[in-house]
Design a protein around this motif. Structure first.
Motif, PDB file in Angstrom:
ATOM      1  N   LEU A 150       0.761  -1.101  -0.034  1.00 42.79           N
ATOM      2  CA  LEU A 150      -0.027  -0.067  -0.009  1.00 42.79           C
ATOM      3  C   LEU A 150       0.743   1.351  -0.085  1.00 42.79           C
ATOM      4  N   ALA A 151       0.446   2.236  -0.927  1.00 44.63           N
ATOM      5  CA  ALA A 151       1.174   3.466  -0.702  1.00 44.63           C
ATOM      6  C   ALA A 151       0.261   4.519  -0.330  1.00 44.63           C
ATOM      7  N   ILE A 152       0.894   5.577   0.560  1.00 45.92           N
ATOM      8  CA  ILE A 152       0.142   6.925   0.914  1.00 45.92           C
ATOM      9  C   ILE A 152       0.908   8.024   0.267  1.00 45.92           C
ATOM     10  N   ASN A 153       0.177   8.624  -0.772  1.00 43.63           N
ATOM     11  CA  ASN A 153       0.922   9.533  -1.388  1.00 43.63           C
ATOM     12  C   ASN A 153       0.258  10.784  -1.810  1.00 43.63           C
ATOM     13  N   TYR A 154       0.779  11.593  -2.461  1.00 47.52           N
ATOM     14  CA  TYR A 154      -0.045  12.654  -3.085  1.00 47.52           C
ATOM     15  C   TYR A 154      -0.151  12.260  -4.678  1.00 47.52           C
ATOM     16  N   ASP A 155      -1.461  12.935  -5.091  1.00 41.86           N
ATOM     17  CA  ASP A 155      -1.632  12.521  -6.701  1.00 41.86           C
ATOM     18  C   ASP A 155      -1.106  13.488  -7.579  1.00 41.86           C
ATOM     19  N   LEU A 156       0.286  13.298  -7.368  1.00 37.74           N
ATOM     20  CA  LEU A 156       1.280  14.242  -8.358  1.00 37.74           C
ATOM     21  C   LEU A 156       1.214  13.531  -9.877  1.00 37.74           C
ATOM     22  N   SER A 157       0.955  12.298  -9.966  1.00 41.90           N
ATOM     23  CA  SER A 157       1.031  11.758 -11.424  1.00 41.90           C
ATOM     24  C   SER A 157       0.201  10.469 -11.106  1.00 41.90           C
ATOM     25  N   GLU A 158      -0.384   9.915 -12.412  1.00 40.57           N
ATOM     26  CA  GLU A 158      -0.866   8.630 -12.349  1.00 40.57           C
ATOM     27  C   GLU A 158      -0.045   7.615 -12.898  1.00 40.57           C
ATOM     28  N   ALA A 159      -0.327   6.472 -12.506  1.00 43.19           N
ATOM     29  CA  ALA A 159       0.827   5.243 -12.992  1.00 43.19           C
ATOM     30  C   ALA A 159      -0.159   4.068 -13.287  1.00 43.19           C
ATOM     31  N   ASP A 160       0.316   3.362 -14.536  1.00 47.24           N
ATOM     32  CA  ASP A 160      -0.407   2.225 -15.085  1.00 47.24           C
ATOM     33  C   ASP A 160      -0.553   0.986 -14.183  1.00 47.24           C
ATOM     34  N   GLY A 161      -1.685   0.244 -13.897  1.00 45.48           N
ATOM     35  CA  GLY A 161      -1.678  -0.744 -12.988  1.00 45.48           C
ATOM     36  C   GLY A 161      -1.656  -0.332 -11.448  1.00 45.48           C
ATOM     37  N   VAL A 162      -2.164   0.960 -11.308  1.00 44.06           N
ATOM     38  CA  VAL A 162      -2.164   1.024  -9.833  1.00 44.06           C
ATOM     39  C   VAL A 162      -3.665   1.782  -9.702  1.00 44.06           C
ATOM     40  N   ARG A 163      -4.225   1.048  -8.714  1.00 43.71           N
ATOM     41  CA  ARG A 163      -5.648   1.605  -8.263  1.00 43.71           C
ATOM     42  C   ARG A 163      -5.340   3.058  -7.120  1.00 43.71           C
ATOM     43  N   PHE A 164      -5.898   4.244  -7.671  1.00 38.91           N
ATOM     44  CA  PHE A 164      -5.832   5.240  -6.621  1.00 38.91           C
ATOM     45  C   PHE A 164      -7.117   5.547  -5.850  1.00 38.91           C
ATOM     46  N   GLN A 165      -7.045   5.831  -4.700  1.00 36.94           N
ATOM     47  CA  GLN A 165      -8.222   6.603  -3.862  1.00 36.94           C
ATOM     48  C   GLN A 165      -7.904   7.633  -3.115  1.00 36.94           C
ATOM     49  N   ILE A 166      -8.587   8.757  -3.436  1.00 42.09           N
ATOM     50  CA  ILE A 166      -8.337   9.755  -2.910  1.00 42.09           C
ATOM     51  C   ILE A 166      -9.069   9.782  -1.285  1.00 42.09           C
ATOM     52  N   VAL A 167      -8.199  10.202  -0.486  1.00 39.62           N
ATOM     53  CA  VAL A 167      -8.946  10.187   1.006  1.00 39.62           C
ATOM     54  C   VAL A 167      -8.648  11.302   1.681  1.00 39.62           C
ATOM     55  N   GLY A 168      -8.008  12.528   0.944  1.00 42.58           N
ATOM     56  CA  GLY A 168      -8.065  13.744   1.741  1.00 42.58           C
ATOM     57  C   GLY A 168      -7.283  14.916   1.052  1.00 42.58           C
ATOM     58  N   GLU A 169      -7.285  15.847   1.311  1.00 46.61           N
ATOM     59  CA  GLU A 169      -6.502  17.104   0.543  1.00 46.61           C
ATOM     60  C   GLU A 169      -5.424  17.885   1.308  1.00 46.61           C
ATOM     61  N   ALA A 170      -4.465  18.393   0.867  1.00 41.87           N
ATOM     62  CA  ALA A 170      -3.498  19.299   1.525  1.00 41.87           C
ATOM     63  C   ALA A 170      -3.497  20.576   0.519  1.00 41.87           C
ATOM     64  N   ARG A 171      -4.215  21.563   1.250  1.00 43.87           N
ATOM     65  CA  ARG A 171      -4.275  22.829   0.526  1.00 43.87           C
ATOM     66  C   ARG A 171      -2.709  23.337   0.652  1.00 43.87           C
ATOM     67  N   PRO A 172      -2.366  24.164  -0.366  1.00 42.27           N
ATOM     68  CA  PRO A 172      -0.963  24.652  -0.366  1.00 42.27           C
ATOM     69  C   PRO A 172      -1.069  26.111   0.493  1.00 42.27           C
ATOM     70  N   HIS A 173       0.044  26.504   1.236  1.00 40.38           N
ATOM     71  CA  HIS A 173       0.020  27.560   1.834  1.00 40.38           C
ATOM     72  C   HIS A 173       1.583  28.214   1.621  1.00 40.38           C
ATOM     73  N   VAL A 174       1.705  29.483   2.070  1.00 43.11           N
ATOM     74  CA  VAL A 174       2.973  30.308   1.721  1.00 43.11           C
ATOM     75  C   VAL A 174       3.479  30.398   3.282  1.00 43.11           C
ATOM     76  N   ILE A 175       4.767  30.267   3.424  1.00 49.86           N
ATOM     77  CA  ILE A 175       5.349  30.485   4.590  1.00 49.86           C
ATOM     78  C   ILE A 175       6.386  31.519   4.877  1.00 49.86           C
ATOM     79  N   VAL A 176       6.593  32.375   5.422  1.00 50.60           N
ATOM     80  CA  VAL A 176       7.586  33.392   5.465  1.00 50.60           C
ATOM     81  C   VAL A 176       8.144  33.490   7.091  1.00 50.60           C
ATOM     82  N   GLY A 177       9.294  34.089   6.969  1.00 50.45           N
ATOM     83  CA  GLY A 177       9.933  34.338   8.200  1.00 50.45           C
ATOM     84  C   GLY A 177       9.106  35.344   9.195  1.00 50.45           C
TER      85      GLY A 177
END
Length: 307
Positions: A150-177
């Motif tokens: 099993l792999a826990i990953n981001y949906d950065l790309s698709e891969a042949d022969g792999v079944r994906f299930q979206i389980v959450g989201e991680a919204r981007p944010h900016v960080i500064v000092g």
């Protein structure tokens, strides 16, 4: 009539371990048997099949032949069916036991895995979980090679022969000092950072995603520093070396340097990353994988409610 086979499950298990490690010495160490036993089993298997399964490269390990690739797929299917049969019987007694290897994206791991392992120990004490951490490509490689179930990953790309299930989201944010001119703002547009230096999380797939967010807003990334470490990014930003864009959000502002960062929401409409769980499409998820997947879903749902 008794059906007899010219190959054995032991030979297939030795073959699968060699295919996973691509090294007979490492395979024998993982199997806790002599290398000569592994070599003999592979030779007997090749003789029975009438085809070479590996190309032996002196000092460079093994390479699967086309016949080896084909047998590996079938072996996974066979072992998957056996595992499902065993787990189906055990499930009748409400038990999930055995070992499962989970590959996890390295920046998701510190936020999810400790809680996941705690929950699994409480709910399934007979289940042993082994972890492989890596970037997106490494997690997919571990899954496809059979090293991970099993792999826990981001949906950065698709891969042949792999079944994906979206389980959450991680919204981007900016960080500064905390000393940055925009540090006291709640939300900003990425265009406001057009002249600032960028500290990029330099992981395959991730860096392209972050740079694409800036490009989408007409900003050319002024990449000053690159690092594959999430915490090094935060420390550099806290020291005033630039800004960054991240997806995971720690509950503390302090970094390893003792300095702090400020999190700024992005007001622009930019694509978010989804957290996915992946299994091989050809195999039905085992009871062990199902238990892990259910625990991940519960944790992410709880996180969204409290976030």
């Amino acid at each position: 009539m008794v059906q007899r086979f010219s190959i054995t499950l032991t030979q297939l298990s030795y073959f699968a371990e060699c295919a996973k490690t691509l090294n007979m010495t490492e395979a024998s160490q993982e199997l806790h048997i002599a290398q000569s036993a592994v070599s003999t089993a592979i030779n007997q298997l090749e003789k029975a099949l009438g085809a070479p399964l590996f190309v032996r490269q002196h000092s460079k390990g093994l390479v699967l032949t086309p016949a080896g690739e084909s047998l590996l797929q079938e072996t996974r299917e066979i072992f998957g069916r056996i595992s499902n049969a065993v787990e189906s019987i055990q499930a009748g007694q409400n038990e999930v036991r055995g070992t499962i290897v989970v590959a996890c994206f390295q920046t998701i791991a510190p936020f999810l895995l400790p809680q996941l392992l705690e929950k699994l120990e409480a709910n399934h004490p007979e289940l042993n979980v082994e972890i492989i951490e890596g970037d997106h490509d490494e997690c997919m490689a571990a899954l496809k090679s059979g090293r991970a179930e099993l792999a826990i990953n981001y949906d950065l790309s698709e891969a042949d022969g792999v079944r994906f299930q979206i389980v959450g989201e991680a919204r981007p944010h900016v960080i500064v000092g905390t000393g940055h001119r925009l540090a006291k703002r709640k939300r900003i547009s990425l265009s406001e950072l057009a002249d600032d230096d960028f500290v990029v999380l330099n992981l395959p797939g991730s860096r392209e995603y972050f740079i694409s967010l800036l490009r989408l807003m007409g900003v050319t990334a002024n990449v000053r520093y690159r690092t594959s470490s999430y915490e090094t990014v935060r420390s550099m930003v806290a020291m005033g070396l630039g800004f960054s864009i991240l997806n995971q959000r720690p509950r503390i502002r302090e970094t390893y340097t003792g300095e702090q960062t400020a999190i700024l929401e992005i007001s622009d409409q930019v694509p978010t990353l989804h957290i996915s769980m992946s299994t091989l499409a050809r195999s039905r998820p085992t009871a062990k994988a199902a238990a892990v997947m259910e625990a991940v879903k519960m944790l992410l749902a709880e996180s969204e409610q409290t976030g």
